[in-house]
Design an enzyme around this catalytic site. Structure first.
Site, mmCIF file in Angstrom:
data_model
loop_
_atom_site.group_PDB
_atom_site.id
_atom_site.type_symbol
_atom_site.label_atom_id
_atom_site.label_comp_id
_atom_site.label_asym_id
_atom_site.label_seq_id
_atom_site.Cartn_x
_atom_site.Cartn_y
_atom_site.Cartn_z
ATOM 1 N N HIS A 122 32.939 50.856 37.189
ATOM 2 C CA HIS A 122 34.426 51.045 36.878
ATOM 3 C C HIS A 122 34.563 51.735 35.670
ATOM 4 O O HIS A 122 33.774 51.182 34.522
ATOM 5 C CB HIS A 122 35.172 49.830 37.157
ATOM 6 C CG HIS A 122 36.727 49.888 37.187
ATOM 7 N ND1 HIS A 122 37.320 50.009 36.013
ATOM 8 C CD2 HIS A 122 37.545 49.603 38.109
ATOM 9 C CE1 HIS A 122 38.785 49.913 36.399
ATOM 10 N NE2 HIS A 122 38.806 49.922 37.792
ATOM 11 N N ASP A 199 30.226 42.376 35.005
ATOM 12 C CA ASP A 199 31.585 42.384 35.311
ATOM 13 C C ASP A 199 31.645 42.031 36.815
ATOM 14 O O ASP A 199 31.135 42.524 37.807
ATOM 15 C CB ASP A 199 31.849 44.035 35.223
ATOM 16 C CG ASP A 199 33.276 44.334 35.949
ATOM 17 O OD1 ASP A 199 33.931 43.399 36.649
ATOM 18 O OD2 ASP A 199 33.704 45.688 35.856
ATOM 19 N N GLN A 202 34.606 42.266 41.110
ATOM 20 C CA GLN A 202 34.492 42.315 42.421
ATOM 21 C C GLN A 202 33.640 41.363 43.373
ATOM 22 O O GLN A 202 33.424 41.477 44.226
ATOM 23 C CB GLN A 202 33.993 43.833 42.936
ATOM 24 C CG GLN A 202 35.183 45.013 42.464
ATOM 25 C CD GLN A 202 36.425 44.981 43.326
ATOM 26 O OE1 GLN A 202 36.482 44.095 44.346
ATOM 27 N NE2 GLN A 202 37.449 45.468 42.645
ATOM 28 N N LYS A 225 42.253 39.355 41.626
ATOM 29 C CA LYS A 225 41.115 39.838 42.813
ATOM 30 C C LYS A 225 41.022 38.510 43.344
ATOM 31 O O LYS A 225 40.126 38.634 44.306
ATOM 32 C CB LYS A 225 40.039 40.552 42.180
ATOM 33 C CG LYS A 225 40.330 41.483 41.205
ATOM 34 C CD LYS A 225 40.287 42.788 41.597
ATOM 35 C CE LYS A 225 40.132 43.873 40.466
ATOM 36 N NZ LYS A 225 40.728 45.065 41.005
ATOM 37 N N CYS A 363 38.769 54.691 40.047
ATOM 38 C CA CYS A 363 38.370 54.468 38.713
ATOM 39 C C CYS A 363 36.733 54.424 38.668
ATOM 40 O O CYS A 363 36.284 53.706 37.871
ATOM 41 C CB CYS A 363 39.044 52.903 38.085
ATOM 42 S SG CYS A 363 40.554 52.912 38.308
HETATM 43 N N1 PMP Z 1 35.833 46.245 36.894
HETATM 44 C C1 PMP Z 1 35.754 46.521 38.262
HETATM 45 C C2 PMP Z 1 34.502 46.509 39.193
HETATM 46 C C3 PMP Z 1 37.012 46.424 39.082
HETATM 47 O O1 PMP Z 1 37.043 46.537 40.411
HETATM 48 C C4 PMP Z 1 38.229 46.399 38.059
HETATM 49 C C5 PMP Z 1 39.562 46.391 38.977
HETATM 50 N N2 PMP Z 1 39.690 47.693 39.890
HETATM 51 C C6 PMP Z 1 38.084 46.257 36.748
HETATM 52 C C7 PMP Z 1 36.806 46.275 36.227
HETATM 53 C C8 PMP Z 1 39.306 46.200 36.088
HETATM 54 O O2 PMP Z 1 40.020 45.007 36.296
HETATM 55 P P1 PMP Z 1 41.497 44.694 35.594
HETATM 56 O O3 PMP Z 1 42.286 45.915 35.939
HETATM 57 O O4 PMP Z 1 41.892 43.451 36.087
HETATM 58 O O5 PMP Z 1 41.160 44.514 34.160
#
Ligand code: PMP
Length: 405
Positions: A122, A199, A202, A225, A363
């Site tokens: 991401h 991270d 997910q 999430k 993203c």
């Molecule tokens: N890493 C991953 C794998 C994600 O899916 C997301 C959210 N789509 C993020 C980071 C960012 O998370 P947040 O917007 O809650 O900071």
């Protein structure tokens, strides 16, 4: 608890909504999960009964708020099996957490050092590190993807060395749902003297994570999430590592002593929690973990796997539909395109049927570049979904195909 999806769905008021005259079918769980009533009520309870700033007041309401906030930290510690509660930093979410670590390493690394990222990230696990290397000129290398979308671990083995200081990657890809072999990556990294940041945005909603067993150095997730509210999450770090990092933000609550000549920082976890935090969000995060634990992550994993298999098999029957990252080790995310159709057009028509899916790059532009595509339609399932909803999705996609061809 025996798993009964119809009973579980009653806990989610949003599922009563109609969108364009149809019952909402929510397949965008990887972007944000839906919120059960117990979590929603925990937020209104806080504002109705014990709204006060924390850690400062001697008055009863402030003490109650502080206790609830700190009890959430303990729930997170227990849920993810961290060794100490002060290893859990409450942040605004995964993005904030990664920025804390990348900022913390800015002064610790030089142009002689190397860092490794996976090609499946991401943007929030790419950009903060690029901002860091602009300042300290450490070398950033990438683990490429194989044709099927999995990480090329042999390539990783060939680029890691004693020069590598940090390896960072997601546990599960938000765009593809692929589960990465983080145990192996952590073991290889530690053997080479590198620390690892995972991270877990997910992964944390789908299966049990044991931080001590993983022996991971840093880990992060976002409450939204995980059936919790937006704007709250956590950063885990091993105590001895977090103690060495300079905080990202300065301000109230994170200090031990302040004079105009010099400020010293507070102990963990407060060193990284400057300013008034998202108190109600943190409390609600604790309630969200209670809710998930009541259902049971094993039940969630098994049910979601059943949905994933059902949806994958059903989608594969649609002519011209191609799934990206269709591997064996996945969470319940399916990213696909249909020949000659734009993902955005498919998503817009599905919305007319009350079906919420995500379209675009998610993203994660480097993944799209790998597959030479501009985006996908992403269906992300959760334990609140049903096979009946998947049948309606297939019906709606077939109608969309006819309309758009
Ligand atoms: N890493 C991953 C794998 C994600 O899916 C997301 C959210 N789509 C993020 C980071 C960012 O998370 P947040 O917007 O809650 O900071």
């Amino acid at each position: 608890m025996t798993f009964n999806v119809e009973n579980i769905r009653k806990d989610f008021p949003i599922l009563e909504r109609k969108i364009n005259g149809k019952s909402l079918i929510y397949f965008d769980n990887a972007a944000t999960s839906q919120t059960p009533i117990s979590v929603i009520e925990s937020i209104s309870d806080y504002y109705k009964k014990y709204n006060a700033n924390i850690h400062r007041g001697v008055h009863s309401v402030s003490e109650e708020a502080t206790e609830a906030y700190e009890s959430s930290r303990k729930k997170i510690q227990k849920h993810f099996n961290a060794n100490f509660s002060e290893e859990i930093i409450l942040t605004s979410g995964t993005t904030h957490s990664i920025n804390i670590i990348a900022n913390g390493y800015t002064d610790l690394l030089t142009s002689d050092d190397e860092i490794i990222v996976s090609g499946m990230e991401h943007h929030s696990n790419i950009v903060p590190w690029q901002m860091m290397v602009e300042k300290n000129h450490a070398k950033l290398s990438v683990i490429p993807l194989k044709e099927n979308g999995e990480l090329d671990i042999d390539h990783f083995k060939s680029i890691i060395s004693e020069k590598t200081k940090i390896v960072f990657l997601n546990h599960v890809s938000n765009a593809l749902g692929i589960i990465n072999p983080i145990e192996e990556i952590i073991e290889i990294s530690h053997r080479n003297g590198a620390v690892v940041l995972i991270d877990g945005a997910q992964s944390s909603a789908h299966f049990t994570i044991d931080l001590q067993k993983l022996d991971v150095d840093y880990f992060t997730a976002s409450a939204h999430k995980l059936c919790g509210p937006t704007g709250i999450g956590f950063l885990y770090g091993k105590k001895n590592l977090l103690e060495k990092l300079t905080p990202l933000m300065g301000g109230g609550e994170m200090i031990s002593d302040v004079t105009f000549e010099k400020t010293t920082y507070a102990e963990l976890p407060h060193k990284f929690e400057a300013g008034t935090p998202n108190i109600s969000g943190a409390i609600a995060f604790g309630y969200a973990l209670d809710y998930i634990n009541k259902i049971g992550l094993d039940n969630i994993y098994n049910y979601e796997n059943e949905l994933l298999n059902y949806a994958t098999q059903s989608l594969k029957k649609i002519e011209g539909l191609k799934i990206y990252g269709d591997t064996n080790n996945k969470t319940s995310v399916i990213s696909f395109n249909i020949e000659n159709l734009h993902p955005y057009d498919i998503g817009s028509i599905l919305d007319k049927f009350g079906i919420a899916v995500r379209t675009g790059q998610h993203c994660a532009q480097p993944i799209m570049d790998h597959f030479l595509i501009s985006g996908t339609v992403r269906v992300s399932l959760s334990f609140i979904n049903t096979k009946k909803e998947i049948d309606k999705l297939i019906e709606a996609i077939n109608i969309a195909k006819t309309m758009l061809s």
